[in-house]
Design an enzyme around this catalytic site. Structure first.
Site, PDB file in Angstrom:
ATOM      1  N   GLN A 142     -59.022 -17.099 -40.577  1.00  0.00           N
ATOM      2  CA  GLN A 142     -60.317 -17.575 -41.507  1.00  0.00           C
ATOM      3  C   GLN A 142     -60.087 -18.892 -41.927  1.00  0.00           C
ATOM      4  OE1 GLN A 142     -59.148 -14.103 -44.232  1.00  0.00           O
ATOM      5  NE2 GLN A 142     -59.704 -15.687 -45.601  1.00  0.00           N
ATOM      6  N   CYS A 148     -62.592 -13.647 -45.722  1.00  0.00           N
ATOM      7  CA  CYS A 148     -62.082 -12.493 -44.869  1.00  0.00           C
ATOM      8  C   CYS A 148     -62.834 -11.114 -44.630  1.00  0.00           C
ATOM      9  CB  CYS A 148     -61.012 -11.775 -46.005  1.00  0.00           C
ATOM     10  SG  CYS A 148     -61.658 -11.495 -47.533  1.00  0.00           S
ATOM     11  N   HIS A 284     -58.766  -8.801 -51.028  1.00  0.00           N
ATOM     12  CA  HIS A 284     -58.674  -9.222 -49.563  1.00  0.00           C
ATOM     13  C   HIS A 284     -59.111  -8.217 -48.507  1.00  0.00           C
ATOM     14  CE1 HIS A 284     -57.641 -11.509 -46.120  1.00  0.00           C
ATOM     15  NE2 HIS A 284     -56.512 -10.818 -45.805  1.00  0.00           N
ATOM     16  N   ASN A 305     -55.078  -8.691 -39.710  1.00  0.00           N
ATOM     17  CA  ASN A 305     -55.414  -9.524 -40.582  1.00  0.00           C
ATOM     18  C   ASN A 305     -56.266 -10.821 -39.956  1.00  0.00           C
ATOM     19  OD1 ASN A 305     -55.567 -10.996 -43.108  1.00  0.00           O
ATOM     20  ND2 ASN A 305     -53.362 -11.029 -43.524  1.00  0.00           N
TER      21      ASN A 305
END
Ligand code: NAG
Length: 342
Positions: A142, A148, A284, A305
């Site tokens: 990102q 996110c 997140h 992630n």
């Protein structure tokens, strides 16, 4: 006699300082923190606007490095390391690289149906890794953008599309960042996965990553690309909150968007089964793409992630599963959702 003693002390002190100086310079010996900073800067292509900023960042780097070393010297289920975030304080880090923003109105959001409600926890597969079933695209990054939420929603959408239609298509976070702006989602200033699913539903689909690539900054919506609806979804559902077993049932069926508190050691996570400590101040969005347990029986969630492959285990984190407390580690069971295709 006395002067000889003094002379010996002086020579001794000189020898000691020479030895410590040579310890810094000679190859094959422990490098100084300044040397490690230079090395780290080169490795991550860091440059600072002036000497004062560089010195300021060095102090933060040193304190992070000391924290990493102190932690790794103890006995834990996971370990930390230096990475691209090592010159940031934890507050700066969370402020720059996360981006989960749950609208106030969503705290009492109506429950949706839950298609996995009658799945038996005893009957789900003992281990799931959606990567092995080809339902997970490579780890993305990102960058310095609080997006996110878009990465989490896209990863879950890529997953269900592969599961239902047999094709893994990398989809466009940039479209969400640029075009999903009429609700509360706000590009690089944060957003919410459920609202991203709503955007994809209302838009009739989402474009491919290839056609509408990511550039880590919010721009104006490319409406021509927005009209390229490569993959659509028909709905989304919310996993009953504060239940790791509900999350387990959902993940047995597909990759699931989850929310975590990524403060604390998350920043420096390098490998192993992350066990906190961490809070439950969700900040997140990430995606659970599986679950398993390691050899000694510690259960974990396999989490994708969006910080590139240099962080964690090639971009993934394994987070302890089945902990005391209904919220799950770092709040992972508090706010999970997934897109559906009928
Ligand atoms: C689960 O089982 C109940 C009782 O049989 C039924 O009413 C419900 O529709 C089922 N839910 C789903 C999602 O299939």
């Amino acid at each position: 006699m006395r002067s000889l003693f003094l002379a010996l002390v002086v020579v001794g002190a000189f020898a000691a300082s020479a030895a410590s100086a040579s310890r810094i310079i000679l190859p094959g010996t422990t490098p100084s923190s300044a040397q490690r900073y230079q090395q780290w800067m080169a490795q991550h292509g860091k440059a600072y606007k002036d000497a004062a900023e560089k010195a300021h960042r060095f102090e933060i780097f040193k304190s992070n490095m000391e924290h990493v070393e102190r932690f790794n010297a103890g006995k834990h289920k996971y370990w930390l390391g230096l990475n691209q975030f090592s010159d940031l304080t934890n507050d700066e880090f969370v402020g720059l690289y996360t981006g989960y923003k749950r609208p106030a109105s969503k705290f009492n959001s109506p429950k949706t149906s839950f298609r996995y409600e009658n799945v038996s926890v005893a009957a789900v597969a003992a281990t799931v890794d959606w990567r092995k079933r080809g339902a997970v695209t490579p780890v993305k990054n990102q960058g310095q953008c609080e997006s996110c939420w878009a990465f989490s929603a896209v990863a879950a959408t890529e997953g269900i599309n592969k599961i239902k239609r047999g094709k893994l298509v990398s989809l466009s976070e940039q479209e969400l960042v640029d075009c999903d702006v009429n609700g509360e989602d706000d590009g690089c200033k944060g957003g919410y996965m459920e609202d991203a699913f709503k955007f994809i539903i209302n838009n009739g689909g989402i474009d491919t990553e290839r056609n509408y690539p990511y550039d880590a900054a919010a721009g104006s919506c490319n409406s021509k690309k927005e009209a390229d609806r490569a993959v659509d979804i028909t709905g989304f559902e919310i996993v009953p909150e504060n239940s790791e077993s509900a999350l387990l049932k959902a993940v047995s069926g597909q990759p699931v968007s989850v929310s975590v508190d990524a403060g604390g050691n998350f920043q420096h996570y390098k490998g192993g089964i992350f066990a906190g400590p961490c809070g439950t101040k969700l900040n997140h969005g990430v995606t659970v793409v599986g679950y398993d347990a390691d050899e000694d029986g510690t259960k974990y969630w396999l989490v994708k992630n969006s910080w590139g492959t240099g962080w964690g285990e090639k971009g993934y984190i394994r987070m302890e599963r089945g902990i005391d407390g209904v919220k799950g580690l770092c709040g992972i069971a508090m706010d999970a959702s997934y897109p559906t295709i009928n």
